[in-house]
Design a protein around this motif. Structure first.
Motif, PDB file in Angstrom:
ATOM      1  N   CYS A 168       7.179 -40.309 -10.445  1.00 53.84           N
ATOM      2  CA  CYS A 168       7.500 -38.964 -10.937  1.00 53.84           C
ATOM      3  C   CYS A 168       8.840 -38.922 -11.649  1.00 53.84           C
ATOM      4  O   CYS A 168       9.169 -37.939 -12.297  1.00 53.84           O
ATOM      5  CB  CYS A 168       7.516 -37.983  -9.768  1.00 53.84           C
ATOM      6  N   LYS A 189      11.803 -39.177 -10.058  1.00 52.79           N
ATOM      7  CA  LYS A 189      12.914 -38.806  -9.164  1.00 52.79           C
ATOM      8  C   LYS A 189      13.533 -40.065  -8.537  1.00 52.79           C
ATOM      9  O   LYS A 189      12.824 -40.966  -8.095  1.00 52.79           O
ATOM     10  CB  LYS A 189      12.425 -37.865  -8.059  1.00 52.79           C
ATOM     11  N   CYS A 194       5.563 -39.173  -3.626  1.00 51.81           N
ATOM     12  CA  CYS A 194       5.509 -37.733  -3.338  1.00 51.81           C
ATOM     13  C   CYS A 194       4.215 -37.064  -3.804  1.00 51.81           C
ATOM     14  O   CYS A 194       4.010 -35.882  -3.550  1.00 51.81           O
ATOM     15  CB  CYS A 194       6.712 -37.029  -3.955  1.00 51.81           C
TER      16      CYS A 194
HETATM   17 ZN    ZN Z   1       7.795 -38.842  -6.619  1.00 46.22          ZN
END
Ligand code: ZN
Length: 469
Positions: free
Chosen positions: A421, A423, A455
């Motif tokens: 993602c 992050k 996540c």
């Molecule tokens: Zn993530």
């Protein structure tokens, strides 16, 4: 025949590597300062041949070679904050001249930004001075705390560094595209396949806007960074005041890039091509491309040697470095010696060859054949094909060991790509759970329609991970 060497299997690779660098006469590790290499003539010649290829590329792309002092005043070094943070624990200091303490401490360059840039600010006046494209091949010093390893983790580094200054961010980006093209041509000549990754922000070069790593995969399944390219934006030009007058009469700070490589390139060549018999040197950098071994039979001594000398001359005339091994040793033990050193092509001349007007040739990767005595020119093609074969073999190994996964898989080895993602916390958790280090985002960037492996948010890209040197 000489003693057996180890096989560079995954488990035994590091042991094999440590042994081969000395057996093949590249370096002598007995010098009392760890990580400071003693280059033996054969190893140094190899390194010089690698440097020659770099210089050819620099010339082709209009970079100018410079050579700056080894010592940097502390005041220069302190100008860029991030940079100091990144290097301060690795710096060697010079504090005395004889018995007297120096007024200002000096450091041995760990890299040369802070030596070059104060001078760049004097050299560059107007947009007409740009782009400034320079490079140097010098020794740099970094106090490594981890265990040192010949050519791979050293404290005195044989360092190539290109430094460029440009009018705009886009011009600097163009330079980075040129650097990648240089890398492709350079490593192709060394028969070394590599991957390109944009390093994650938490692992970029100290002071860089972003960093690109060039990595290879070693037989130990660990990757080795063999080059890095950095976009500095104006991060250094502002503290070092590297300004130019634009066409509009106003003053602007330059945009800068660097490109660095070291003797790790040699480490990669040793590791990627080597086998249980020793090194396998690509013909582009082989100090000796062809070795001639006389196969002496009683009564034939003089004729064979005479023929070998003639052959040597002819091989040299077509531009190939050639060594005639007339030592008083058995052919078998000579084969062993030259295979260990990785000489690409061996020519044998015996009585039968002489009678049939043929020569017997063996390529270092196992191909053996006879060619006509009057077709020496063909040796060049044989070397080309040999380079091609060792490149293909290395490329297959690399691609076989890149694994594109959708989720964490602890058994994965080699190079792993996971949906990410973007992050930092997810990236770092991937590192921890895979017990690997992130190399960064694969370049050129690939589309990703998966969910982040940590996540489950929508992944915007891939994160490449591996165990590293
Ligand atoms: Zn993530």
């Amino acid at each position: 025949m000489g003693e057996e060497v180890l096989k560079p299997t995954k488990e035994k690779f590091d042991e094999w590597y440590n042994e081969i660098v000395e057996k093949a006469d590249l370096c002598d590790k007995r010098y009392p300062i760890k990580g400071m290499n003693v280059w033996k003539p054969y190893g140094w010649k190899l390194m010089q041949n690698i440097d020659k290829l770099i210089r050819e590329e620099m010339e082709r792309t209009n970079h100018q070679e410079v050579c700056f002092p080894l010592l940097i005043p502390e005041s220069f070094f302190k100008k860029e904050e991030e940079h100091i943070k990144g290097f301060s624990s690795e710096v060697y200091w010079v504090t005395h001249a004889g018995k007297n303490e120096l007024e200002e401490r000096l450091l041995l360059r760990p890299t040369s930004e802070t030596a070059l840039y104060p001078l760049f600010s004097l050299w560059i006046r107007s947009h007409a001075d740009l782009p400034l494209k320079t490079f140097q091949i010098v020794n740099t010093f970094r106090y490594e705390t981890k265990m040192t390893k010949a050519f791979i983790r050293v404290r005195e580094i044989h360092f190539f560094e290109a430094h460029t200054c440009h009018e705009s961010f886009e011009d600097a980006e163009k330079q980075i595209r040129e650097d990648l093209e240089i890398a492709k041509r350079f490593f192709r000549k060394l028969c070394i396949p590599f991957i390109i990754s944009k390093r994650p922000d938490w692992d970029k070069f100290a002071g860089a806007f972003y960093s690109i790593g060039l990595d290879v995969l070693m037989p130990s399944m660990k990757t080795l960074q063999v080059g890095s390219i950095h976009q500095y934006k104006q991060n250094f030009s502002i503290p070092f005041e590297i300004k130019f007058e634009g066409k509009d009469g106003k003053h602007y700070y330059c945009h800068q890039t660097t490109y660095g490589m070291s003797e790790r390139v040699l480490g990669a060549i040793i590791g990627i091509h080597g086998d249980e018999r020793g090194l396998k040197i690509p013909s582009s950098i082989a100090p000796i491309k062809v070795v001639i071994i006389p196969i002496i039979f009683k009564g034939w001594e003089e004729k064979i040697l005479e023929e070998c000398k003639k052959l040597k001359k002819e091989i040299e005339e077509i531009g190939l470095t050639c060594f005639l091994d007339a030592r008083d040793k058995t052919p078998g033990s000579k084969f062993y010696d030259w295979e260990l050193k990785g000489v690409p092509l061996r020519v044998e001349v015996g009585p039968k060859d002489l009678e049939n007007k043929m020569i017997t040739i063996s390529l270092r990767d196992g191909i053996k054949k006879k060619i006509k005595r009057d077709e020496i020119e063909k040796l060049k093609d044989e070397l080309k094909e040999y380079d091609e074969r060792i490149y293909k073999k290395a490329e297959e190994f690399l691609h076989k060991n890149i694994h594109v996964l959708k989720e964490i898989c602890k058994d994965a080895e080699g190079i792993v790509e996971l949906p990410w993602c973007g992050k930092e916390e997810c990236g770092k958790e991937m590192e921890e759970r895979m017990d690997m280090k992130s190399l960064g985002i694969p370049l050129p960037e690939k589309e990703c329609n998966e969910k982040c492996a940590i996540c489950s948010d929508k992944a915007t890209t891939w994160l490449r991970l591996a165990r590293t040197y």
